[in-house]
Enzyme design. Sequence first.
Site, mmCIF file in Angstrom:
data_model
loop_
_atom_site.group_PDB
_atom_site.id
_atom_site.type_symbol
_atom_site.label_atom_id
_atom_site.label_comp_id
_atom_site.label_asym_id
_atom_site.label_seq_id
_atom_site.Cartn_x
_atom_site.Cartn_y
_atom_site.Cartn_z
ATOM 1 N N ASP A 35 24.712 41.317 42.118
ATOM 2 C CA ASP A 35 25.447 42.150 41.178
ATOM 3 C C ASP A 35 26.928 41.748 41.269
ATOM 4 O O ASP A 35 27.350 41.073 42.198
ATOM 5 C CB ASP A 35 25.239 43.617 41.552
ATOM 6 C CG ASP A 35 25.799 44.553 40.499
ATOM 7 O OD1 ASP A 35 25.862 44.142 39.333
ATOM 8 O OD2 ASP A 35 26.174 45.677 40.860
ATOM 9 N N THR A 40 29.922 44.118 40.524
ATOM 10 C CA THR A 40 30.758 45.183 41.072
ATOM 11 C C THR A 40 30.286 45.597 42.450
ATOM 12 O O THR A 40 29.143 45.993 42.637
ATOM 13 C CB THR A 40 30.748 46.405 40.134
ATOM 14 O OG1 THR A 40 31.138 45.997 38.833
ATOM 15 C CG2 THR A 40 31.693 47.476 40.648
ATOM 16 N N ASP A 76 23.839 47.269 45.091
ATOM 17 C CA ASP A 76 24.369 48.419 45.821
ATOM 18 C C ASP A 76 24.281 49.726 45.045
ATOM 19 O O ASP A 76 24.748 50.753 45.519
ATOM 20 C CB ASP A 76 25.830 48.172 46.205
ATOM 21 C CG ASP A 76 26.730 48.011 44.979
ATOM 22 O OD1 ASP A 76 26.199 47.908 43.858
ATOM 23 O OD2 ASP A 76 27.964 48.003 45.146
#
Length: 861
Positions: A551, A553, A751
């Site tokens: 990912d 961010t 996350d």
Amino acid sequence: MEALHQNYYCPMFCEGDKTYKQAGDCPVCNMHLVPEKEEVGSAVIQRNIHHQVGHKTLSLKKEKYFCPMKCEGEKTYEQPGDCPVCNMHLVPVVGKEHSHDKVAALQHDHSHSHEKHTHGTGNYYCPMRCEGDKLYHEEGDCPVCGMHLIKEVSVALSGTIFTCSMHSEIKRNKPGSCPICGMDLIPESGDVESEEERASKKMTKKFWVALILSVPILIIAMSEFIPFVNLENLAPKKAWNWIEFILAMPVLFYSSWVFFKRGWSSIVRRTPNMWTLISIGVGAAYIFSVFALILPRIFPPQFQDDQGNIHIYFEAVAVILTLVLLGQVLELRAHSKTNSAIKALLGLVPPVARIIRNGVEEEIPLEDVKAGDILKVKPGEKIPVDGVITNGTAVIDESMITGEPIPAEKVSGEKVTGGTINGKTAFEMKAVKVGSDTLLAQIIEMVNQASRSRAPIQKLADTVAKYFVQIVISISIITFVVWAIWGPAPAYVYAFVNAVAVLIIACPCALGLATPMSIMVGTGRGAQSGVLVKDARAIEEMNKVNTLIIDKTGTITEGKPSLKNYKSFGSLSDEEILKLSASIDANSEHPLADSIVKGAKEKNIELIKMDKFESVTGKGVRAVFDGKKIGLGNQKLTDDFKAAVNDDNNKMVEEWQLTGQTVMFLIIENKVEGIVSVSDKIKESSAKAIRELQKTGIEVHMLTGDNQLTAKAVADELGLDGYMADCLPEDKYKKVKELQDQNHIVAMAGDGINDAPALEQANVGIAMGTGTDIAMQSAEITLVKGDLNGIVRARDLSTNVMRNIKQNLFFAFVYNSLGVPVAAGILFPFFGILLSPVIAAAAMSFSSVSVIANALRLRNQ
């Protein structure tokens, strides 16, 4: 009313919850049936068992089935029958999920009253994983393989004892002063020996007794080969044989009797193992020697010497058992080191905490700390629990948790982790997570769980070990027959000695320990460097990964975006655009929302209340303000609102995006009123970590919910192998599946909640420790410090552990493949070489120790 009667069940639950009316053996696995507690009628037992598995009846109709040994992991089968790997009876899946854990729970419930052990309480497991991840509640030996059970390292914090350094007889369960000298009481330093140390000491004592008695036995037996020792001048050979017999009795019946109990247990349970071989081999030599001593005339003439005496093997019995004892002592000591990483983590927990009550500091035992308590941490002290700094600043050494050597600066409002070490300042903190909820407790539990799990590579060793003992006994019998028929005179003597050597040298434990030891040491080492492994399968799979999906961010970037720009497209002012954007984002938990709210507050903009707030996954947020629908999000949200952006404004959006800014549109009703942008700095560690991963042959792809231009800017800067923008949670999941269909072994790192489906689908799911609990639950590997360097460490850990396992398996296979034929006498026709049972015992004892010693090398890698 039915009469009371006894029911029996299989401890392996081969046929689910089936009970039997009579004692005997399980018809599937041949293990001895265990008595169930007496109940009125079998229907009551059935209802009790069904109640334990969640009030769901185990039905064979339209069910899926799984192997209780998890030979092929989570694989299920459509039809009942036997496992194609281990041939155990398949067990029905309960409801929508596998009943592995529920069956294990049943096993634990039954084992409470049926496992007989020595002393001590807690959770114990077999290092050979004979019954999977089953735990035993008392110390003792494994009922299947006979190996000494190992205590699971617990994170229980209760029972801290305080004593006086001057008067050790003073013991209290809380801090205070010594009633004799007035000195402050201090926590006991942990000098109380562990159960592993106690077992090691007990075995060591038996070893020394055996050694002291075995030396004179060996001297007596070998006296005829020592020129200056002529014992027959002092007493006849018959007398010395009786002395050997007397000296050997304590070696067998005191020091080594536990080995014969294990061997007998293995025969009764139909689970042959190393102790079966030792018991048969040594027992045969001892019984032969006793009869040769008492009734020598019953043996054929070729066994007798010129004086009618028969060669006895008391020296072989004593020395073999002494060497086995030495191997057990070394093994127990090595075992205590395999979980040293967990013990080191457990040692980070301070025994006391300093609580502030009504402005007064007071030391209390750590187990008395409750969530919400205000604690004081002084310079150089260990932080007692997880919490948030409420007053002061700190520079904290988190290396023991994250693996990062650089101390982290913390200010008021930031999180701190229990077990980490405070720097040179004092601060106050609010306890948030205590006891088993702390990160340190979860790390220890995860390492325990991983060390009990089974890696797929272990299947080969398990399959061989299942038939190993039967094969060795068969080879021993064949050896005896061949030597008896074709061997030189005295043929029966050669046949007997070589058959015993075959039984003694074989070591199934080396095979069984090869994988579990490496997994245990490796997962502990990983925990020390901030890599938490939930399942041993993930270690093996991580070594095969050729594609990594990450990912943006929080994974590539800092995850701490800041407000960059804001612009009105219509009648509202720029400040009003920011005010409305921050007001609607005030209810959002997304890090981008936090940055907008924080930026507005820094500009002293007062927020207004929004009604009917709603988070739209992968698009943004929306609410109602002053009776109008309002939204803030990406291009997909504008489509939902049926709002459009003109070409001039679109050009501005693209310019911002090309510089790496994430742009969000403020929409009121069906009109885009303005835009707000945030930027998230790329972590300094990301570029280096990605390059290192690519050097190992891993393709790195980025999937992000951000727009195309921003995603491209990041991908180009980092040299990624691919990227995909504007991703919804289902898009990430589909991309993982698409790559898997193209024969890629995929690891997914994320996350957030939106990453959970993809983490679950990936071959290996990696959760960043800075992310959400849902992401961590879906992943098999968790990185305490959420950066890509952790993935590099996870890959290195996997490579090292798998190399170590293959080395152990290679040694175990080669040792047994060469040792057994040599013991059988295969070299005798060519080189005249025979292997003494004593040498065979030494080789067998050190084979298991060498496997453990090799696994311990992982601690330094």
